[in-house]
Write a protein that holds these residues in place. Sequence first.
Motif, short mmCIF file in Angstrom:
data_model
loop_
_atom_site.label_atom_id
_atom_site.label_comp_id
_atom_site.label_asym_id
_atom_site.label_seq_id
_atom_site.Cartn_x
_atom_site.Cartn_y
_atom_site.Cartn_z
N PHE A 119 28.62 13.08 4.78
CA PHE A 119 28.24 14.16 3.61
C PHE A 119 27.30 13.62 2.46
O PHE A 119 26.23 14.16 2.18
N ALA A 120 27.67 12.36 2.25
CA ALA A 120 26.82 11.59 1.12
C ALA A 120 25.48 11.49 1.83
O ALA A 120 24.56 11.69 1.15
N TYR A 121 25.32 10.99 3.20
CA TYR A 121 24.13 10.75 3.72
C TYR A 121 23.39 12.20 4.07
O TYR A 121 21.90 12.18 3.72
N TYR A 122 24.03 13.06 4.35
CA TYR A 122 23.61 14.32 4.34
C TYR A 122 22.74 15.03 3.09
O TYR A 122 21.68 15.46 3.00
N ILE A 123 23.66 14.91 2.05
CA ILE A 123 23.32 15.46 0.86
C ILE A 123 21.97 14.31 0.24
O ILE A 123 21.12 15.08 -0.46
N MET A 124 21.99 13.46 0.51
CA MET A 124 20.71 12.36 0.20
C MET A 124 19.45 13.06 0.63
O MET A 124 18.44 12.91 -0.05
N LYS A 125 19.84 13.61 1.85
CA LYS A 125 18.40 13.80 2.54
C LYS A 125 18.05 15.22 1.97
O LYS A 125 17.02 15.53 1.91
N GLU A 126 18.90 16.15 1.69
CA GLU A 126 18.71 17.43 1.31
C GLU A 126 18.27 17.61 -0.07
O GLU A 126 17.36 18.22 -0.41
N ILE A 127 18.58 16.66 -1.08
CA ILE A 127 17.96 16.75 -2.23
C ILE A 127 16.94 15.66 -2.56
O ILE A 127 16.38 15.55 -3.53
N GLY A 128 16.82 14.76 -1.37
CA GLY A 128 15.39 13.93 -1.57
C GLY A 128 15.81 12.79 -2.36
O GLY A 128 14.85 12.27 -3.02
N HIS A 129 17.00 12.25 -2.43
CA HIS A 129 17.52 11.39 -3.25
C HIS A 129 17.05 9.87 -2.59
O HIS A 129 17.10 9.74 -1.21
N LYS A 130 16.32 9.19 -3.14
CA LYS A 130 15.90 7.54 -2.75
C LYS A 130 16.88 6.55 -3.05
O LYS A 130 17.00 6.39 -4.46
N LEU A 131 17.36 5.89 -2.40
CA LEU A 131 18.11 4.56 -2.86
C LEU A 131 16.98 3.49 -3.25
O LEU A 131 16.03 3.34 -2.46
N PRO A 132 17.30 2.83 -4.04
CA PRO A 132 16.41 1.86 -4.44
C PRO A 132 16.33 0.78 -3.26
O PRO A 132 16.97 0.56 -2.47
N THR A 133 15.32 0.13 -3.09
CA THR A 133 14.69 -0.81 -2.06
C THR A 133 15.69 -1.84 -1.96
O THR A 133 16.30 -2.40 -2.95
N GLY A 134 16.33 -2.06 -0.54
CA GLY A 134 17.21 -3.13 -0.53
C GLY A 134 18.47 -2.96 -0.62
O GLY A 134 19.47 -3.64 -0.69
N THR A 135 18.87 -1.63 -0.98
CA THR A 135 20.25 -1.09 -1.34
C THR A 135 21.14 -0.03 -0.10
O THR A 135 19.93 0.58 0.47
N THR A 159 16.16 24.53 -9.84
CA THR A 159 16.26 25.45 -11.09
C THR A 159 16.10 24.76 -12.25
O THR A 159 15.24 24.88 -13.29
N LYS A 160 16.94 23.56 -12.38
CA LYS A 160 16.75 22.54 -13.56
C LYS A 160 15.56 21.87 -13.57
O LYS A 160 15.40 21.02 -14.72
N GLY A 161 14.87 21.66 -12.49
CA GLY A 161 13.79 20.94 -12.61
C GLY A 161 14.27 19.41 -12.15
O GLY A 161 13.30 18.41 -12.45
N ARG A 162 15.26 19.16 -11.76
CA ARG A 162 15.62 17.73 -11.31
C ARG A 162 15.96 17.55 -10.11
O ARG A 162 17.24 17.91 -9.66
N ILE A 163 15.17 17.18 -9.29
CA ILE A 163 15.62 16.72 -7.70
C ILE A 163 15.81 15.38 -7.50
O ILE A 163 16.39 15.05 -6.31
N SER A 164 15.84 14.54 -8.34
CA SER A 164 16.19 13.11 -8.07
C SER A 164 16.79 12.56 -9.33
O SER A 164 16.13 12.70 -10.33
N PHE A 165 17.82 11.82 -9.09
CA PHE A 165 18.48 11.07 -10.43
C PHE A 165 18.76 9.71 -10.04
O PHE A 165 18.63 9.18 -9.03
N ASP A 166 18.51 8.77 -10.95
CA ASP A 166 18.64 7.22 -11.17
C ASP A 166 20.00 7.21 -10.62
O ASP A 166 20.92 7.79 -11.08
N GLY A 167 20.42 5.75 -10.21
CA GLY A 167 21.61 5.28 -10.03
C GLY A 167 22.10 5.78 -8.46
O GLY A 167 21.69 6.76 -7.92
N HIS A 168 22.87 4.78 -7.94
CA HIS A 168 23.52 4.96 -6.69
C HIS A 168 24.66 4.37 -6.29
O HIS A 168 25.02 4.22 -5.37
N GLY A 169 25.44 4.60 -7.44
CA GLY A 169 26.88 4.04 -7.34
C GLY A 169 27.21 2.63 -7.36
O GLY A 169 28.13 2.22 -6.98
N SER A 170 26.27 1.73 -7.92
CA SER A 170 26.42 0.53 -7.95
C SER A 170 27.75 0.14 -9.10
O SER A 170 27.76 1.06 -10.28
N MET A 171 28.12 -0.93 -8.93
CA MET A 171 29.16 -1.16 -10.16
C MET A 171 28.56 -1.68 -11.51
O MET A 171 27.60 -2.45 -11.47
#
Length: 362
Positions: A89-105, A331-343
């Motif tokens: 689901f994490a990979y699926y929702i990543m695609k659905e909301i257009g979230h991009k992981l930082p390069t190399g992560t 609706t909120k105008g936020r389709i991508s957020f920073d951060g990808h769960g790094s410690m």
Amino acid sequence: MSKVENGDEHDNFYHCEENETKETCNKCEVAKFRYPDGTVRLRNPHIELMDQDILYHLALGSGSHDLVEMFGDVKFVCMGGTPKRMEAFAYYIMKEIGHKLPTGTTLQDISQYSYRYSMFKVGPVLSVSHGMGIPSIGILLHEIIKLMYHSKARDPIFFRIGTCGGIGLEGGTVVISDDAVDEMGNHYYQVPMLGKPVRRPAKLDKRLVRELKGLADPEDPYDTIIGTTMCANDFYEGQGRTDGAFCDYTESEKMEYLTGLQSNGVKNIEMEVIPFAALTHHAGIRAAVVCVALLDRLKGDQVCAPKEVLDEWQIRPQKLVARYIRRYLQTKGRISFDGHGSMAVKSPRRFKLVQQESETFD
């Protein structure tokens, strides 16, 4: 129910419409257990007095990790039974909301050192496994709710995405729960505390149910319905199955029980909705349950559909929840957020101790 015009964007500022009272308005209930900025207000005065709060089963701690940095932007907490399903689901929702992981992560299992639950973060979405049954999801909910508190996440919305047995429903039917009952027909979660039974109402967010139903696509090649969900404390005898190691009732008695549930509006049976509904309601968190039926229990007890069919069916609740999340962010105008769960470690020494405690804690 409509939003108060006070210039605040958060979801907890509402007033009741004419057909709602403060006793029945879920938004008012939510607001009572939030701070003015929308962050979660814990109903436990002891937590603030602790040196640090170790979330044993997630391998996280308020003193070892910078939880605000790691989870402060979380808006949606999506739960499902198995680590594999929630990683998918994490990979699926990543695609659905257009979230991009930082390069190399890559996606990281944040709770890998707990060996109990798996957790993945995709921007504003937390995808976490809850295991099977009432005790497992109950433990997780306590710690996830505390995680929302420590991270100062604003107005989080919880979803349970799962599978179930339908009652009079074809396999593949999606059920949005609007009510929850246990095997005895009770609408509450009963927990023994200090030797006494404590009952907490099991309530789901009615508005969230309506919004999810409104996102069901007429072109979907399956039905999406709303109905009451029964929560069983067991997979076999507790759900009236005749294929367990023991069975002290007849097939006709089983069918009488199941048809009785159907006549009382129960659409499906699973094993987590009662604690999920009760604990999120008790915390003032909006929540919904979306499950797909893997079989019609009026026609049998065992899941016999081919694996490829089951795999496609299990994606259906994910699609509906993804539609909600995508629409909300657009609706909120936020389709991508920073951060990808790094410690984000505050104290290396405490970080190591938390890992060790989680690895050895039984």
